[in-house]
Design an enzyme around this catalytic site. Structure first.
Site, short mmCIF file in Angstrom:
data_model
loop_
_atom_site.label_atom_id
_atom_site.label_comp_id
_atom_site.label_asym_id
_atom_site.label_seq_id
_atom_site.Cartn_x
_atom_site.Cartn_y
_atom_site.Cartn_z
N ARG A 1 -1.87 -4.94 3.11
CA ARG A 1 -1.54 -4.21 4.32
C ARG A 1 -0.16 -4.51 4.88
NH1 ARG A 1 -2.74 -5.85 9.99
NH2 ARG A 1 -2.50 -4.00 11.28
N HIS B 1 -5.50 -3.64 1.73
CA HIS B 1 -5.84 -4.63 2.77
C HIS B 1 -6.58 -5.83 2.17
CE1 HIS B 1 -4.80 -1.11 5.04
NE2 HIS B 1 -5.06 -1.65 6.21
N ASP C 1 -7.92 -8.03 11.92
CA ASP C 1 -9.29 -7.51 11.85
C ASP C 1 -10.32 -8.61 11.55
OD1 ASP C 1 -8.71 -4.93 12.50
OD2 ASP C 1 -8.69 -4.18 10.45
N ARG D 1 0.83 -1.22 0.00
CA ARG D 1 0.00 0.00 0.00
C ARG D 1 0.86 1.26 0.00
NH1 ARG D 1 -1.96 0.71 6.21
NH2 ARG D 1 -0.49 -0.72 7.13
N GLU E 1 -18.94 5.04 0.93
CA GLU E 1 -18.23 4.54 -0.25
C GLU E 1 -19.07 4.63 -1.52
OE1 GLU E 1 -18.55 2.86 2.61
OE2 GLU E 1 -16.53 2.79 3.45
N PHE F 1 -14.58 -2.83 0.89
CA PHE F 1 -15.47 -1.66 0.82
C PHE F 1 -15.42 -0.93 -0.52
CE2 PHE F 1 -14.14 -1.73 5.50
CZ PHE F 1 -15.01 -2.77 5.77
#
Lengths: 315, 282
Positions: free
Chosen positions: A170, A112, A120, A13, A61, A86
């Site tokens: 990530r 991610h 997560d 990223r 979004e 998302f």
């Protein structure tokens, strides 16, 4: 075996962040939008240098996709950034109507992605995004393998006229490709030439495949590693050429078995060059909480598992 | 253009709608009839646009986004009557190979279409992006219009777009709501669209104007007021036009039943008898 040196672990990223800044410096039409994830998407440098071209959308979004389409129609080159889930699953219909069907020059920066998002857990670990994006007519789907290649892929996406899905991750991972090598959309990169089996891979799995190839070389097994950094349109000629030489293949990816790189490769081989083929992916499962390396091992996606699968298929 | 001239055009647009949908055998006449006066006013008097130099990027002109894509019949009729493409093409609506797709498409080269729509609730976002681009490019003169249905405003993304436009101070964005109180399954009140739409838009920071959407003078005044308010406040403005679904034909007016149904040949004749042919049928 071609030798690759890890020049120091970096997150892909951040490669996107550097690429975005460079793309912004090269072309004033480049604008960046995020849904409250500027830091996570590494857009800080771009936002600091071009505050008037950085557009904060808040946690909304769907609107971000529409606003980006509007900006693109007006001649801008918008990059929309959020977590992979998302900017794909959550906004599939918006991407379909406003970007793909609507033919707008929007770049989807998807961070991610995959299981390596880690702690997560499954709500954030999308393993279905490649399938969704491949299904959209005209969508280019990219999944570069390290920091340097992600930076170059970002520059290539900015120059390309049309919708692009750019997938990255990530965690900090080895950085080993040439930082100066321009990224060619539609090209599969032969990272190591071999003759016994081909490992097709993308994203974080490329380094793992190279590690596996190195270990197997000591056992006398010659592995060709092909980095399929463009999943759509797939480089059919490179896929066929490699399997014609090796006669068998494995596909390794950080994605659900349905609709990912594996099925893309299988589609090419079934039509043009039928050959024994094995899949390494998330199968038909969701992810779970854990450290990225733990999850890669648990889901059978690390170098040790790839080496094991190669031994099986070359027997 | 005078109020009377605009009313004559709107009458022809309504005839077009009835004839197009009847010929196609499917489509959405109800909302098209309720917005015929508004869109006629917009394209023949209010908007700064030029069909001869129009390009999709909208540079140097006002822009319009149809969020409620199923209002394609009225949109196509007004565009053709305004000179974007030949009126003879109106008869191809919904036919194989037509540039007049069931819902607006940018893939067929139909002049005047800025963005595809059909999946509801997305137009405010697109229009906000266009308005933001105008602001970034220093065009202080032109505005972006977006038309939504009141039923459509049940979509959550409408309100994401609303807060975005306010946050980015888009005084050059003007929304239009076709407040006809009907949607495909019944009245908005009975389906899920209860509450006061004007208060909702105000709560999201928009200026609001309300007007009778079938009174040409009131429509023109409302548009003028909206532009002025936007300029003065740097906030987006929503014009809520009170309308009747199916307006202009007695048996179609004021009910949800004609939201998405084509008239029969007999019903078509009965409807056309109530609508003056002013510009010549296509």
């Amino acid at each position: 075996m071609k030798k690759y040196i890890d020049t120091g672990k970096k997150d892909t990223r951040s490669g996107f962040g550097e690429g975005l800044l460079k793309a912004g410096q090269a072309d004033e039409r480049v604008v960046a939008l995020t849904a409250d994830l500027k830091g996570s998407l590494k857009m800080d440098a771009f936002a600091a240098e071009f505050p008037e071209r950085f557009i904060q959308c808040g946690i909304a979004e769907a609107n971000m996709v529409g606003a980006a389409a509007g900006l693109a129609i007006a001649g801008k080159i918008p990059f929309i950034g959020s977590f992979a889930e998302f900017v794909t699953g959550r906004v599939y219909d918006q991407l379909r109507q406003e970007v793909a069907y609507g033919q707008t020059n929007v770049k989807i920066a998807s961070s991610h992605a995959g299981i390596t998002l880690g702690e997560d857990g499954a709500t954030h670990q999308t393993m279905e995004d490649i399938a969704l994006m491949r299904a959209l007519p005209g969508m280019v789907v990219l999944n570069p393998c390290d920091y340097n290649q992600t930076m170059q892929a970002t520059l290539a996406a900015a120059k390309y006229d049309g919708p692009v899905y750019l997938r990255f991750g990530r965690p900090s991972v080895p950085n080993f490709t040439d930082p100066e090598q321009p990224f060619e959309i539609g090209k599969a990169y032969v990272m190591n030439e071999g003759k016994d089996v081909t490992v097709f891979c993308c994203g974080h799995l490329v380094w793992e495949a190279l590690q596996a190839a190195e270990a197997l070389e000591a056992e006398g097994i010659s592995v060709e590693v092909v980095n399929v950094a463009t999943i759509k349109p797939i480089d059919e000629d490179a896929v066929v050429a490699s399997v014609k030489k090796t006669g068998k293949a494995i596909v390794a990816e950080e994605h659900n078995m349905a609709g990912g790189l594996g099925e893309a490769i299988a589609g090419v081989l079934a039509r043009k060059c039928p050959a024994p083929l094995a899949f390494m992916n998330g199968e038909d499962r969701f992810g779970q909480t854990g450290k990225p390396a733990e999850l890669m091992a648990l889901y059978g996606l690390d170098a040790a598992h790839i080496a094991g699968k190669v031994r099986e298929i070359v027997k | 253009m005078t109020k009377e001239q605009l009313e004559k055009i709107a009458s022809q647009v309504r005839r077009d709608i009835i004839r197009m949908v009847t010929a196609a055998g499917s489509g959405h006449p109800g909302g098209s009839m309720s917005t015929a006066d508004i869109l006629t006013a917009l394209y023949f008097e209010v908007m700064d646009h030029d069909p001869a130099t129009w390009k999709r990027d909208g540079k140097g002109q006002d822009q319009f986004i149809l969020s409620a894509g199923h209002l394609a019949p009225v949109y196509y009729s007004v565009l053709a009557r305004a000179g974007y493409f030949p009126v003879s093409e109106l008869g191809t609506l919904r036919k194989l190979g037509s540039r007049l797709q069931g819902h607006p498409s940018v893939r067929r080269g139909l002049p005047g279409i800025t963005q595809a729509s059909g999946s509801l609730g997305q137009g405010v976002s697109v229009a906000a992006g266009l308005a933001l681009a105008k602001k970034m490019d220093g065009d202080k003169k032109h505005v972006v219009y977006v038309l939504c249905g009141d039923g459509e405003s049940e979509e959550g993304q409408i309100w994401e777009g609303a807060e975005f436009a306010t946050h980015h101070a888009l005084g050059n964005l003007i929304g239009i709501t076709d407040w006809n109180g009907q949607q495909i399954d019944g009245s908005t009140e009975s389906v899920c669209g209860g509450g006061d739409l004007q208060l909702k838009w105000q709560a999201f920071g928009w200026n609001t104007v309300t007007a009778d959407g079938h009174d040409m003078e009131a429509i023109l005044t409302a548009f003028a007021k909206a532009r002025e308010m936007g300029k003065k406040t740097n906030r987006p403005t929503m014009i809520l036009f009170k309308t009747d679904m199916g307006h202009g034909v007695d048996f179609m007016a004021g009910t949800h039943k004609w939201h998405g149904k084509a008239p029969s040949q007999e019903q078509c004749s009965e409807a056309l008898a109530q609508l003056e042919e002013t510009l010549g049928d296509y």
